[in-house]
Design an enzyme around this catalytic site. Structure first.
Site, PDB file in Angstrom:
ATOM      1  N   ILE A  20       0.847  -1.194   0.000  1.00 26.71           N
ATOM      2  CA  ILE A  20       0.000   0.000   0.000  1.00 26.71           C
ATOM      3  C   ILE A  20       0.890   1.254   0.000  1.00 26.71           C
ATOM      4  O   ILE A  20       0.586   2.233  -0.685  1.00 26.71           O
ATOM      5  CB  ILE A  20      -0.952  -0.017   1.219  1.00 26.71           C
ATOM      6  CG1 ILE A  20      -1.945  -1.182   1.071  1.00 26.71           C
ATOM      7  CG2 ILE A  20      -1.692   1.311   1.343  1.00 26.71           C
ATOM      8  CD1 ILE A  20      -2.859  -1.392   2.272  1.00 26.71           C
ATOM      9  N   TYR A 155      -8.313 -11.719  12.411  1.00 21.68           N
ATOM     10  CA  TYR A 155      -7.480 -10.515  12.488  1.00 21.68           C
ATOM     11  C   TYR A 155      -6.849 -10.390  13.887  1.00 21.68           C
ATOM     12  O   TYR A 155      -5.770  -9.842  14.047  1.00 21.68           O
ATOM     13  CB  TYR A 155      -8.297  -9.273  12.122  1.00 21.68           C
ATOM     14  CG  TYR A 155      -7.440  -8.120  11.644  1.00 21.68           C
ATOM     15  CD1 TYR A 155      -6.637  -8.241  10.519  1.00 21.68           C
ATOM     16  CD2 TYR A 155      -7.426  -6.910  12.332  1.00 21.68           C
ATOM     17  CE1 TYR A 155      -5.843  -7.194  10.085  1.00 21.68           C
ATOM     18  CE2 TYR A 155      -6.641  -5.853  11.901  1.00 21.68           C
ATOM     19  CZ  TYR A 155      -5.854  -6.003  10.782  1.00 21.68           C
ATOM     20  OH  TYR A 155      -5.070  -4.957  10.362  1.00 21.68           O
ATOM     21  N   LYS A 162      -4.382  -2.316  16.046  1.00 22.01           N
ATOM     22  CA  LYS A 162      -4.942  -1.224  15.225  1.00 22.01           C
ATOM     23  C   LYS A 162      -5.831  -0.299  16.072  1.00 22.01           C
ATOM     24  O   LYS A 162      -5.895   0.908  15.808  1.00 22.01           O
ATOM     25  CB  LYS A 162      -5.738  -1.787  14.041  1.00 22.01           C
ATOM     26  CG  LYS A 162      -4.884  -2.473  12.973  1.00 22.01           C
ATOM     27  CD  LYS A 162      -3.838  -1.569  12.351  1.00 22.01           C
ATOM     28  CE  LYS A 162      -3.199  -2.185  11.114  1.00 22.01           C
ATOM     29  NZ  LYS A 162      -2.015  -1.435  10.668  1.00 22.01           N
ATOM     30  N   ILE A 191      -6.651  -5.640   0.868  1.00 24.20           N
ATOM     31  CA  ILE A 191      -5.869  -5.588  -0.379  1.00 24.20           C
ATOM     32  C   ILE A 191      -4.818  -6.692  -0.283  1.00 24.20           C
ATOM     33  O   ILE A 191      -4.159  -6.831   0.757  1.00 24.20           O
ATOM     34  CB  ILE A 191      -5.167  -4.210  -0.524  1.00 24.20           C
ATOM     35  CG1 ILE A 191      -6.190  -3.076  -0.585  1.00 24.20           C
ATOM     36  CG2 ILE A 191      -4.279  -4.194  -1.764  1.00 24.20           C
ATOM     37  CD1 ILE A 191      -5.565  -1.677  -0.626  1.00 24.20           C
ATOM     38  N   ALA A 195       1.837  -8.415   3.837  1.00 20.65           N
ATOM     39  CA  ALA A 195       1.313  -8.437   5.209  1.00 20.65           C
ATOM     40  C   ALA A 195      -0.018  -9.181   5.264  1.00 20.65           C
ATOM     41  O   ALA A 195      -0.274  -9.965   6.186  1.00 20.65           O
ATOM     42  CB  ALA A 195       1.151  -7.012   5.730  1.00 20.65           C
TER      43      ALA A 195
HETATM   44  P1  NAD Z   1       3.218  -4.827   3.201  1.00 19.33           P
HETATM   45  O1  NAD Z   1       3.707  -6.153   3.697  1.00 19.33           O
HETATM   46  O2  NAD Z   1       3.493  -4.472   1.808  1.00 19.33           O
HETATM   47  O3  NAD Z   1       3.729  -3.658   4.147  1.00 19.33           O
HETATM   48  C1  NAD Z   1       4.008  -3.835   5.513  1.00 19.33           C
HETATM   49  C2  NAD Z   1       5.333  -3.174   5.739  1.00 19.33           C
HETATM   50  O4  NAD Z   1       5.695  -3.211   7.122  1.00 19.33           O
HETATM   51  C3  NAD Z   1       6.484  -3.874   4.963  1.00 19.33           C
HETATM   52  O5  NAD Z   1       7.153  -2.928   4.155  1.00 19.33           O
HETATM   53  C4  NAD Z   1       7.393  -4.370   6.070  1.00 19.33           C
HETATM   54  O6  NAD Z   1       8.749  -4.362   5.691  1.00 19.33           O
HETATM   55  C5  NAD Z   1       7.105  -3.336   7.137  1.00 19.33           C
HETATM   56  N1  NAD Z   1       7.561  -3.763   8.464  1.00 19.33           N
HETATM   57  C6  NAD Z   1       7.187  -4.840   9.193  1.00 19.33           C
HETATM   58  N2  NAD Z   1       7.879  -4.870  10.341  1.00 19.33           N
HETATM   59  C7  NAD Z   1       8.688  -3.770  10.342  1.00 19.33           C
HETATM   60  C8  NAD Z   1       9.650  -3.237  11.240  1.00 19.33           C
HETATM   61  N3  NAD Z   1       9.935  -3.839  12.407  1.00 19.33           N
HETATM   62  N4  NAD Z   1      10.292  -2.088  10.906  1.00 19.33           N
HETATM   63  C9  NAD Z   1      10.046  -1.460   9.737  1.00 19.33           C
HETATM   64  N5  NAD Z   1       9.147  -1.914   8.829  1.00 19.33           N
HETATM   65  C10 NAD Z   1       8.482  -3.052   9.140  1.00 19.33           C
HETATM   66  O7  NAD Z   1       1.637  -4.859   3.482  1.00 19.33           O
HETATM   67  P2  NAD Z   1       0.541  -3.700   3.416  1.00 19.33           P
HETATM   68  O8  NAD Z   1      -0.755  -4.435   3.411  1.00 19.33           O
HETATM   69  O9  NAD Z   1       0.855  -2.737   2.366  1.00 19.33           O
HETATM   70  O10 NAD Z   1       0.669  -3.029   4.849  1.00 19.33           O
HETATM   71  C11 NAD Z   1       0.849  -1.630   5.042  1.00 19.33           C
HETATM   72  C12 NAD Z   1      -0.062  -1.139   6.140  1.00 19.33           C
HETATM   73  O11 NAD Z   1      -1.405  -1.187   5.671  1.00 19.33           O
HETATM   74  C13 NAD Z   1      -0.029  -1.967   7.412  1.00 19.33           C
HETATM   75  O12 NAD Z   1      -0.141  -1.111   8.530  1.00 19.33           O
HETATM   76  C14 NAD Z   1      -1.276  -2.807   7.286  1.00 19.33           C
HETATM   77  O13 NAD Z   1      -1.762  -3.269   8.531  1.00 19.33           O
HETATM   78  C15 NAD Z   1      -2.201  -1.788   6.668  1.00 19.33           C
HETATM   79  N6  NAD Z   1      -3.433  -2.295   6.063  1.00 19.33           N
HETATM   80  C16 NAD Z   1      -3.394  -3.305   5.153  1.00 19.33           C
HETATM   81  C17 NAD Z   1      -4.556  -3.763   4.576  1.00 19.33           C
HETATM   82  C18 NAD Z   1      -4.544  -4.903   3.596  1.00 19.33           C
HETATM   83  O14 NAD Z   1      -5.591  -5.510   3.379  1.00 19.33           O
HETATM   84  N7  NAD Z   1      -3.423  -5.191   2.969  1.00 19.33           N
HETATM   85  C19 NAD Z   1      -5.789  -3.190   4.924  1.00 19.33           C
HETATM   86  C20 NAD Z   1      -5.801  -2.136   5.847  1.00 19.33           C
HETATM   87  C21 NAD Z   1      -4.616  -1.696   6.413  1.00 19.33           C
END
Ligand code: NAD
Length: 256
Positions: A20, A155, A162, A191, A195
């Protein structure tokens, strides 16, 4: 002139082209922002560096947000290079896969603390370091999910983290408003990302969106990026402490 022309900021959370944070970074660049990126470790650097370079990133730095020293080093380096910043994107979360697989009551003490540390506390730590660099005010966003407000199947501990993250957004917004610094969260619909692959039966969440969300689909990284531009640019100048929904309307309906 883009909506972000003249603004500089740091994007935490790109792992790959599905992230994202990557969708957000692309939209910010499209609107003229100058970007710095962080990556978690060397393995991810190989993925993140070429992506960041394709958006003319001026800084690409390592940062484990579980380590205050690494966060401080990022902001020190950015201050040396730029002097000040206008925005921060916090799109980072982590929970142990084993904890996510178990029933919620079986969450380990260590797993609970880890999810809270990386997924919620890190926003506080990052914001603390960002504030001195936001000399002309600024805007900070983080990413959250409906599982903070409702008990969404599988979740589990991430939902609790969260909830803490969203509450942190409100407390940070209340504290920093007088400095002209806004803090908001975007609550995105499900999405497919790295993660998300840690959440059991994630496919079912996408199916629910297809079946019940008013728009009959889930959302894209680009759509989240567009809302990020709104919150990080002057378009969102009156908005702080909010959880902004980008969920194809799912929150307003009751699913069967
Ligand atoms: P993603 O895996 O692409 O991104 C998660 C990121 O967190 C990665 O870049 C990872 O390297 C980083 N990360 C994890 N531990 C870390 C640490 N100790 N130090 C630094 N970075 C760290 O997945 P995403 O879905 O793009 O997640 C991004 C955000 O969006 C997250 O907060 C996730 O909870 C949130 N989110 C995701 C969704 C979904 O459905 N994918 C929906 C709502 C919110």
């Amino acid at each position: 002139m883009g909506l972000m022309t003249g603004k500089r900021g740091i994007v935490f959370g790109v792992a790959n082209e599905m992230s994202i944070a990557w969708g957000i970074a692309q939209q910010l660049r499209e609107q003229g922002a100058t970007l710095a990126f962080t990556y978690l470790n060397e393995a991810l650097e190989k993925r993140v560096r070429p992506l960041a370079e394709s958006l003319d990133a001026e800084l690409i730095l390592p940062c484990n947000v579980g380590d205050d020293g690494e966060i401080e080093t990022v902001f020190k380096t950015v201050e040396e290079q730029w002097g000040q910043i206008d925005f921060v994107v916090h799109a980072v979360a982590f929970a142990d896969r084993e904890d996510l697989k178990r029933p919620f009551s079986q969450t380990s003490r260590a797993g609970f603390a880890l999810a809270m540390d990386i997924s919620a506390y890190s926003l506080v730590a990052v914001t603390r370091c960002a504030v001195p660099l936001m000399k002309d005010g600024g805007s900070i966003i983080t990413l959250t999910y409906l599982g903070s407000q409702r008990a969404v199947p599988n979740y589990n501990v991430m939902g609790v983290a969260k909830a803490a993250l969203e509450s942190s957004v409100r407390y940070l917004a209340a504290e920093l408003g007088e400095k002209g610094i806004r803090v908001n969260a975007i609550s995105a619909g499900p999405i497919r990302t790295l993660a998300a692959s840690g959440i059991a039966n994630f496919r079912a969440k996408i199916k629910l969106m297809d079946d019940y969300a008013p728009l009959r689909r889930t959302v894209t990284q680009t759509e989240v990026g567009n809302s990020a531009v709104y919150l990080l640019s002057d378009l969102g100048s009156g908005v702080t402490g909010e959880v902004h929904l980008v969920d194809a309307g799912f929150n307003v309906v009751v699913s069967a």
